[in-house]
Design an enzyme around this catalytic site. Sequence first.
Site, mmCIF file in Angstrom:
data_model
loop_
_atom_site.group_PDB
_atom_site.id
_atom_site.type_symbol
_atom_site.label_atom_id
_atom_site.label_comp_id
_atom_site.label_asym_id
_atom_site.label_seq_id
_atom_site.Cartn_x
_atom_site.Cartn_y
_atom_site.Cartn_z
ATOM 1 N N ILE A 143 11.161 5.581 -30.060
ATOM 2 C CA ILE A 143 9.802 5.505 -30.594
ATOM 3 C C ILE A 143 9.757 6.339 -31.875
ATOM 4 O O ILE A 143 10.358 7.428 -31.946
ATOM 5 C CB ILE A 143 8.781 6.066 -29.566
ATOM 6 C CG1 ILE A 143 8.955 5.408 -28.179
ATOM 7 C CG2 ILE A 143 7.343 5.907 -30.072
ATOM 8 C CD1 ILE A 143 8.742 3.919 -28.104
ATOM 9 N N GLY A 195 1.286 18.160 -24.415
ATOM 10 C CA GLY A 195 1.941 17.818 -25.677
ATOM 11 C C GLY A 195 1.144 16.779 -26.442
ATOM 12 O O GLY A 195 1.690 15.813 -26.966
ATOM 13 N N VAL A 226 4.026 24.572 -21.321
ATOM 14 C CA VAL A 226 4.137 24.031 -19.953
ATOM 15 C C VAL A 226 5.313 24.596 -19.168
ATOM 16 O O VAL A 226 5.352 24.481 -17.948
ATOM 17 C CB VAL A 226 4.226 22.481 -19.933
ATOM 18 C CG1 VAL A 226 2.939 21.850 -20.415
ATOM 19 C CG2 VAL A 226 5.428 21.972 -20.710
ATOM 20 N N ARG A 263 0.981 16.084 -31.199
ATOM 21 C CA ARG A 263 1.720 15.236 -32.151
ATOM 22 C C ARG A 263 2.264 14.012 -31.427
ATOM 23 O O ARG A 263 2.226 13.941 -30.207
ATOM 24 C CB ARG A 263 2.940 16.004 -32.699
ATOM 25 C CG ARG A 263 2.629 17.246 -33.432
ATOM 26 C CD ARG A 263 3.899 17.901 -33.977
ATOM 27 N NE ARG A 263 4.650 18.629 -32.971
ATOM 28 C CZ ARG A 263 5.916 18.348 -32.640
ATOM 29 N NH1 ARG A 263 6.549 17.354 -33.223
ATOM 30 N NH2 ARG A 263 6.551 19.065 -31.724
ATOM 31 N N ALA A 307 17.126 15.948 -17.256
ATOM 32 C CA ALA A 307 15.696 16.259 -17.099
ATOM 33 C C ALA A 307 14.894 14.979 -16.879
ATOM 34 O O ALA A 307 14.022 14.916 -15.997
ATOM 35 C CB ALA A 307 15.183 16.992 -18.343
ATOM 36 N N TYR A 314 18.993 16.484 -21.637
ATOM 37 C CA TYR A 314 17.792 15.635 -21.704
ATOM 38 C C TYR A 314 17.851 14.519 -20.647
ATOM 39 O O TYR A 314 16.861 14.253 -19.965
ATOM 40 C CB TYR A 314 17.704 15.057 -23.118
ATOM 41 C CG TYR A 314 16.472 14.257 -23.440
ATOM 42 C CD1 TYR A 314 15.236 14.883 -23.636
ATOM 43 C CD2 TYR A 314 16.535 12.869 -23.596
ATOM 44 C CE1 TYR A 314 14.107 14.150 -23.970
ATOM 45 C CE2 TYR A 314 15.417 12.125 -23.935
ATOM 46 C CZ TYR A 314 14.204 12.767 -24.119
ATOM 47 O OH TYR A 314 13.086 12.031 -24.460
HETATM 48 N N1 LIG Z 1 10.231 9.567 -29.386
HETATM 49 C C1 LIG Z 1 11.012 8.913 -28.566
HETATM 50 O O1 LIG Z 1 11.827 8.061 -28.986
HETATM 51 C C2 LIG Z 1 10.962 9.155 -27.086
HETATM 52 C C3 LIG Z 1 11.746 8.343 -26.265
HETATM 53 C C4 LIG Z 1 11.722 8.544 -24.890
HETATM 54 C C5 LIG Z 1 10.928 9.538 -24.357
HETATM 55 N N2 LIG Z 1 10.181 10.315 -25.186
HETATM 56 C C6 LIG Z 1 9.388 11.357 -24.547
HETATM 57 O O2 LIG Z 1 8.033 11.212 -24.919
HETATM 58 C C7 LIG Z 1 7.405 12.493 -24.970
HETATM 59 C C8 LIG Z 1 6.762 12.708 -26.330
HETATM 60 O O3 LIG Z 1 7.766 12.585 -27.314
HETATM 61 P P1 LIG Z 1 7.449 12.563 -28.885
HETATM 62 O O4 LIG Z 1 8.463 11.671 -29.480
HETATM 63 O O5 LIG Z 1 6.019 12.333 -29.117
HETATM 64 O O6 LIG Z 1 7.851 14.058 -29.253
HETATM 65 P P2 LIG Z 1 7.318 15.006 -30.435
HETATM 66 O O7 LIG Z 1 6.795 14.179 -31.547
HETATM 67 O O8 LIG Z 1 8.415 15.947 -30.691
HETATM 68 O O9 LIG Z 1 6.085 15.767 -29.755
HETATM 69 C C9 LIG Z 1 6.312 16.586 -28.638
HETATM 70 C C10 LIG Z 1 5.003 17.110 -28.117
HETATM 71 O O10 LIG Z 1 5.279 17.964 -27.005
HETATM 72 C C11 LIG Z 1 4.686 19.235 -27.233
HETATM 73 N N3 LIG Z 1 5.482 20.285 -26.608
HETATM 74 C C12 LIG Z 1 6.792 20.569 -26.795
HETATM 75 N N4 LIG Z 1 7.160 21.611 -26.044
HETATM 76 C C13 LIG Z 1 6.054 22.010 -25.358
HETATM 77 C C14 LIG Z 1 5.789 23.029 -24.416
HETATM 78 N N5 LIG Z 1 6.740 23.888 -24.027
HETATM 79 N N6 LIG Z 1 4.536 23.151 -23.922
HETATM 80 C C15 LIG Z 1 3.568 22.305 -24.323
HETATM 81 N N7 LIG Z 1 3.754 21.316 -25.208
HETATM 82 C C16 LIG Z 1 4.989 21.171 -25.721
HETATM 83 C C17 LIG Z 1 4.632 19.369 -28.739
HETATM 84 O O11 LIG Z 1 3.643 20.311 -29.101
HETATM 85 P P3 LIG Z 1 4.009 21.590 -30.053
HETATM 86 O O12 LIG Z 1 4.437 21.022 -31.352
HETATM 87 O O13 LIG Z 1 2.783 22.380 -30.100
HETATM 88 O O14 LIG Z 1 5.128 22.279 -29.342
HETATM 89 C C18 LIG Z 1 4.263 17.932 -29.143
HETATM 90 O O15 LIG Z 1 2.878 17.750 -29.007
HETATM 91 C C19 LIG Z 1 8.504 13.500 -24.645
HETATM 92 O O16 LIG Z 1 8.479 13.821 -23.268
HETATM 93 C C20 LIG Z 1 9.773 12.749 -24.975
HETATM 94 O O17 LIG Z 1 10.877 13.248 -24.281
HETATM 95 C C21 LIG Z 1 10.185 10.154 -26.524
#
Ligand SMILES: NC(=O)c1ccc[n+]([C@@H]2O[C@H](COP(=O)([O-])OP(=O)(O)OC[C@H]3O[C@@H](n4cnc5c(N)ncnc54)[C@H](OP(=O)(O)O)[C@@H]3O)[C@@H](O)[C@H]2O)c1
Length: 246
Positions: free
Chosen positions: A187, A11, A63, A14, A157, A154
């Site tokens: 974030i 991932g 994934v 982005r 998971a 969520y």
């Molecule tokens: N943002 C927050 O506040 C926050 C807080 C706690 C934890 N997190 C965790 O941090 C991680 C990143 O979050 P984020 O905020 O950066 O999310 P995001 O901006 O929505 O980006 C998600 C990333 O995961 C990729 N992705 C989604 N489904 C996928 C799949 N099936 N196979 C491969 N890649 C996949 C997306 O690529 P595509 O667009 O190509 O699908 C994208 O690059 C996640 O695990 C999230 O749960 C985030």
Amino acid sequence: MLKGKIAVVTGGSRGIGRQIAIDLAKEHATVILNYSGSVEQAEKTVQQILDLGLQAEAHLCNVSDEVQTKDFFSDILNKYERIDILVNNAGITRDGLFVKMSKDDFESVLDVNLKGTFFCIKQVARQMLKQKFGRIINMSSVIGLVGNIGQANYSAAKAGIIALTKSLAKELGSRGITVNAIAPGFIDTDMTKELSPEVKEKVIEQIPLKKYGTPEDISNLVTFLASDKAGYITGQVIQVDGGMVM
Ligand SMILES: NC(=O)c1ccc[n+]([C@@H]2O[C@H](COP(=O)([O-])OP(=O)(O)OC[C@H]3O[C@@H](n4cnc5c(N)ncnc54)[C@H](OP(=O)(O)O)[C@@H]3O)[C@@H](O)[C@H]2O)c1
């Protein structure tokens, strides 16, 4: 410095994953990232890294699909013959109140976040055991520690990722492999953009540091955990949440 290290960031197209890819590359790791749909964003991340004179490539790989992860990692191993760092960052949300949550919403979130992490570690574990070296960093969430209304899928998971991290830290530690989890708070990424201004305000009230975190706040920790300086840290869940959960 991570010169000579091969790092995989799931991932990485982005948000947090993009910043992790950029920052690991800035430490001179060769970065391979994957994405499931955002090809333009993935190419943009790679270009940003190449423009700095550093090394990166992007692959399409969902994934949650075991065959795709097998192909993805075998391509990397054929080309580079090792994987030193694996950052399991890919994740999705499908929020909704539990009584209305469909089996599909539950399964898809488990499939990408938890099963995806399992599939990716499965593809690198043998190689890391052979190398007697590895750094596995799994993206959990504070929601995996404390739960949240509308996020039964969520939170399950992300709690699963914490338990997986601890078990693997115990299982793989004797061969020089560390396994840690990061639990971000809120974030600023696409994932949290959807929240209404009222909800955002309420969230900020609960954060002692009174602001959302940035992808850099997370990537700074990833870079540290991937480095030699973190060689004696394993099985930990490290929160980066402005003090929201304590
Ligand atoms: N943002 C927050 O506040 C926050 C807080 C706690 C934890 N997190 C965790 O941090 C991680 C990143 O979050 P984020 O905020 O950066 O999310 P995001 O901006 O929505 O980006 C998600 C990333 O995961 C990729 N992705 C989604 N489904 C996928 C799949 N099936 N196979 C491969 N890649 C996949 C997306 O690529 P595509 O667009 O190509 O699908 C994208 O690059 C996640 O695990 C999230 O749960 C985030």
